[in-house]
Motif scaffolding. Structure first.
Motif, mmCIF file in Angstrom:
data_model
loop_
_atom_site.group_PDB
_atom_site.id
_atom_site.type_symbol
_atom_site.label_atom_id
_atom_site.label_comp_id
_atom_site.label_asym_id
_atom_site.label_seq_id
_atom_site.Cartn_x
_atom_site.Cartn_y
_atom_site.Cartn_z
ATOM 1 N N ASP A 39 0.821 -1.221 0.000
ATOM 2 C CA ASP A 39 0.000 0.000 0.000
ATOM 3 C C ASP A 39 0.858 1.275 0.000
ATOM 4 N N ALA A 40 2.146 1.136 -0.241
ATOM 5 C CA ALA A 40 3.014 2.324 -0.237
ATOM 6 C C ALA A 40 2.743 3.194 -1.463
ATOM 7 N N THR A 41 2.841 4.500 -1.263
ATOM 8 C CA THR A 41 2.623 5.456 -2.352
ATOM 9 C C THR A 41 3.926 6.179 -2.668
ATOM 10 N N ILE A 42 4.217 6.268 -3.974
ATOM 11 C CA ILE A 42 5.406 6.992 -4.422
ATOM 12 C C ILE A 42 4.950 8.331 -4.979
ATOM 13 N N SER A 43 5.610 9.416 -4.574
ATOM 14 C CA SER A 43 5.304 10.727 -5.153
ATOM 15 C C SER A 43 6.558 11.294 -5.798
ATOM 16 N N LEU A 44 6.390 11.802 -7.027
ATOM 17 C CA LEU A 44 7.487 12.514 -7.700
ATOM 18 C C LEU A 44 7.222 14.003 -7.497
ATOM 19 N N ILE A 45 8.198 14.678 -6.882
ATOM 20 C CA ILE A 45 8.002 16.064 -6.455
ATOM 21 C C ILE A 45 8.989 16.973 -7.173
ATOM 22 N N PHE A 98 1.644 7.522 -7.256
ATOM 23 C CA PHE A 98 1.188 6.201 -7.707
ATOM 24 C C PHE A 98 1.621 5.136 -6.701
ATOM 25 N N SER A 99 0.981 3.968 -6.781
ATOM 26 C CA SER A 99 1.317 2.870 -5.869
ATOM 27 C C SER A 99 2.608 2.207 -6.330
ATOM 28 N N ALA A 100 3.355 1.708 -5.359
ATOM 29 C CA ALA A 100 4.608 1.026 -5.686
ATOM 30 C C ALA A 100 4.291 -0.338 -6.279
ATOM 31 N N LYS A 101 4.914 -0.649 -7.430
ATOM 32 C CA LYS A 101 4.774 -1.994 -8.007
ATOM 33 C C LYS A 101 5.686 -2.944 -7.232
ATOM 34 N N THR A 102 5.298 -4.201 -7.140
ATOM 35 C CA THR A 102 6.089 -5.130 -6.335
ATOM 36 C C THR A 102 6.882 -6.110 -7.191
ATOM 37 N N GLN A 124 10.359 22.352 -18.662
ATOM 38 C CA GLN A 124 10.306 23.670 -19.291
ATOM 39 C C GLN A 124 11.291 24.650 -18.664
ATOM 40 N N ARG A 125 11.691 24.371 -17.415
ATOM 41 C CA ARG A 125 12.571 25.326 -16.710
ATOM 42 C C ARG A 125 13.472 24.562 -15.744
ATOM 43 N N ASP A 126 14.418 25.260 -15.182
ATOM 44 C CA ASP A 126 15.332 24.637 -14.211
ATOM 45 C C ASP A 126 14.506 24.054 -13.076
ATOM 46 N N SER A 127 14.777 22.810 -12.742
ATOM 47 C CA SER A 127 13.944 22.123 -11.757
ATOM 48 C C SER A 127 14.759 21.094 -10.998
ATOM 49 N N TYR A 128 14.167 20.620 -9.917
ATOM 50 C CA TYR A 128 14.719 19.451 -9.226
ATOM 51 C C TYR A 128 13.595 18.425 -9.142
ATOM 52 N N TYR A 129 13.944 17.162 -9.156
ATOM 53 C CA TYR A 129 12.963 16.078 -9.098
ATOM 54 C C TYR A 129 13.397 15.106 -8.011
ATOM 55 N N ARG A 130 12.513 14.887 -7.040
ATOM 56 C CA ARG A 130 12.848 13.957 -5.948
ATOM 57 C C ARG A 130 11.645 13.084 -5.636
ATOM 58 N N LEU A 131 11.904 11.969 -4.938
ATOM 59 C CA LEU A 131 10.849 11.013 -4.597
ATOM 60 C C LEU A 131 10.570 10.996 -3.103
ATOM 61 N N GLU A 132 9.281 10.796 -2.789
ATOM 62 C CA GLU A 132 8.894 10.455 -1.425
ATOM 63 C C GLU A 132 8.113 9.149 -1.491
ATOM 64 N N VAL A 133 8.404 8.216 -0.609
ATOM 65 C CA VAL A 133 7.641 6.968 -0.502
ATOM 66 C C VAL A 133 7.027 6.931 0.895
ATOM 67 N N ARG A 134 5.687 6.826 0.951
ATOM 68 C CA ARG A 134 5.002 6.857 2.246
ATOM 69 C C ARG A 134 4.081 5.651 2.377
ATOM 70 N N ASP A 135 3.861 5.217 3.622
ATOM 71 C CA ASP A 135 2.899 4.143 3.837
ATOM 72 C C ASP A 135 1.498 4.728 3.883
ATOM 73 N N LYS A 136 0.501 3.895 4.169
ATOM 74 C CA LYS A 136 -0.883 4.400 4.070
ATOM 75 C C LYS A 136 -1.211 5.416 5.167
ATOM 76 N N THR A 137 -0.417 5.465 6.245
ATOM 77 C CA THR A 137 -0.643 6.482 7.277
ATOM 78 C C THR A 137 0.143 7.761 6.974
ATOM 79 N N LYS A 138 0.775 7.818 5.818
ATOM 80 C CA LYS A 138 1.579 8.976 5.362
ATOM 81 C C LYS A 138 2.950 9.040 6.022
#
Ligand SMILES: [Zn+2]
Ligand SMILES: [Zn+2]
Length: 525
Positions: free
Chosen positions: A463-469, A478-482, A494-508
């Protein structure tokens, strides 16, 4: 510690009886040492004003041929309304908050008594020669009740009975003035090979697992250095840093441990602990002590601390910037100029970490590259080392390689040592060729274009959720594939950016965080 207790009891009895009795300690075989009468001092401390120094110095004289100095103090704690820290400076000190000379140790509020001699000292304090002259006990006004507090100090000094009267030479300077001159030894640069499960695709490097914030009996921890090392080995950590508060007394013990064992790699650190926030220096040369006497909110002085740590070859990180303990929250420069890292995750994930994560993201939004790190801040077994863990991509397990990789942001963070296992890579066409990047890299796109991110999170709960920020926004969630296959996300940059991930369980609750992959648009300079 037991020796100290026995000695102080003895000294107090002597003092009470009004006698000076000889007392044998380590030293020249057969010599008898003389206990000078115990000096008692009573100091009244008023609550400091907003702009006052929080440190008070109590001078006392050390005679020729001193071999051991013992100090104890007591005061009415008034149910926690009063907490007075303690430390010691020798005859080289001037009693100024700005003069680092003569530092001989600090025990904060942990101990009510300590000793220092030529050959040994209470953990937190530095043994060595005991120069003649005016020494100073430093009292730190952590908490003082409105009515003020009386602090009673007892100082006992033993001298060698048979020596001639030539003065004792001053000990080696261990303060800031020596920091810049110290170099990293060959052993520190040396490679240490161990097994680690996760390779970095196409780089010839590995993800090394470590924890860079922990405490021993040299400050307010219950661990010994040896226990931390064996605990780290058992937990599967490749490297640790011991970061006792405001002292360097643990460094010698680390040096001895490093000589005897290759695994894990142990870095010397200090948690520079002010009454307005804490910061960690990682990878200090042996014996280098960084002065902690910075007033809350004095960002200029804190920048000097960061610069001093860096000059010594260490990295410097802001610790738990929103922690709720008294004086633990960060009162200095909120954009962290001059710092290499910020601790966004301290121990079990909680609201203060959420605030730290938001602070880091704001710094990233301003275009600054600063590495987000996680640590256990372990003091005792109830707060295990490696929870959370930081994973660092480096070619070899050496201090130099690790610190360089952390500075570059080749770091991701997980709640446990072995899981989840995170892979976050990017692919884009730059110029004529297609290239692959990892965490910490900067992709230079000649013009706005597409970047494909490859994300694999293994051994996460279903039930973990991955977020691209990016730029303060969640771009995809989206949900993590197993099945271990990468999930691919295409983003039009389109512009200078940073991209990072957060993975959280169902309680955040956070299970994993990555440092960013950066994208810069436009031709290389
Ligand atoms: Zn701290
Ligand atoms: Zn700490």
């Amino acid at each position: 510690m037991l020796t100290a207790t026995r000695f102080i009891t003895f000294a107090l009895i002597c003092s009470a009886l009004g006698v000076t009795a000889p007392h044998v300690v380590t030293g020249v075989p057969g010599s008898m040492n003389i206990q000078t009468p115990t000096v008692e001092r009573l100091v009244h401390l008023a609550p400091p004003g907003a702009h006052d120094s929080r440190y008070v110095y109590v001078p006392f004289d050390v005679p020729p041929h001193a071999v051991r100095i013992s100090i104890s103090y007591q005061y009415d704690r008034a149910n926690g309304a009063n907490t007075i820290d303690i430390g010691l400076f020798d005859a080289r000190s001037t009693g100024s908050d700005a003069d680092p000379r003569g530092f001989r140790g600090w025990s904060g509020g942990r101990r009510s008594e300590f000793f220092i001699s030529r050959d040994e000292a209470t953990p937190g304090y530095l043994s060595g020669d005991l120069p003649v002259g005016t020494w100073r006990i430093i009292l730190g006004l952590y908490r003082v009740a409105q009515a003020g507090v009386d602090v009673s100090l007892k100082i006992g000094i033993e001298t060698e009975a048979h020596r001639s009267s030539s003065p004792t030479p001053a000990p080696r300077q261990t303060g800031l003035s020596s920091a810049g001159a110290t170099t990293v030894s060959d052993a520190e640069r040396g490679t240490r090979r161990t097994s680690s499960p996760q390779k970095v695709a196409g780089r010839g490097s590995r993800w090394w697992r470590g924890d860079l914030h922990m405490h021993t009996i040299h400050s307010d921890g219950n661990w010994t250095v040896a226990e931390l090392i064996s605990g780290a080995r058992n937990a599967g950590l490749d490297f640790i840093c011991v970061t006792d508060h405001n002292t360097a007394s643990h460094h010698a013990e680390i040096d001895r441990a490093r000589a005897g064992s290759q695994q894990p790699l142990v870095l010397r650190g200090e948690e520079i602990t002010t009454y307005g926030g804490h910061t960690n220096a990682w990878g200090l040369p042996s014996g280098t002590w960084i002065d902690f006497r910075v007033r809350a909110g004095d960002s200029a002085r804190m920048s000097n601390v960061a610069a001093q740590a860096r000059r010594s070859g260490a990295l410097i990180s802001i610790n738990h910037p929103f922690a709720l303990c008294g004086g633990c929250a960060w009162s200095y420069d909120a954009v962290a100029r001059g710092f290499d890292a910020i601790e966004v995750w301290n121990g079990v994930w909680e609201p203060a970490d959420e605030q730290a994560l938001a602070m880091w993201d704001k710094i990233l939004q301003n275009g600054q590259h600063i590495t987000g790190i996680a640590s256990s801040d372990s003091h005792r077994p109830t707060n295990p080392i490696g929870q959370p863990t930081m994973h660092v991509a480096a070619n070899e397990l050496s201090q130099t390689a690790l610190l360089n990789a952390i500075r570059q942001g080749r770091v991701y963070l997980t709640s446990e040592v072995a899981r989840p296992v995170v892979s976050f890579e990017a692919e884009a066409t730059t110029g004529k060729r297609r290239s692959r990047w990892i965490i910490g890299d900067e992709i230079r796109l000649p013009a706005p274009g597409t970047v494909r991110f490859f994300i694999t999170i293994e051994t996460a709960p279903p039930d973990a959720t991955i977020s691209l920020i990016s730029n303060g926004q969640v771009l995809r969630s989206f949900s993590a594939k197993t099945d271990g296959q990468p999930q691919v996300v295409e983003i039009e940059c389109q512009r200078d950016s940073y991209y990072r991930l957060e993975v959280r369980d169902k309680t955040k609750r956070v299970l994993a965080l990555t440092n960013p992959i950066y994208v810069k648009i436009g031709k290389d300079r």
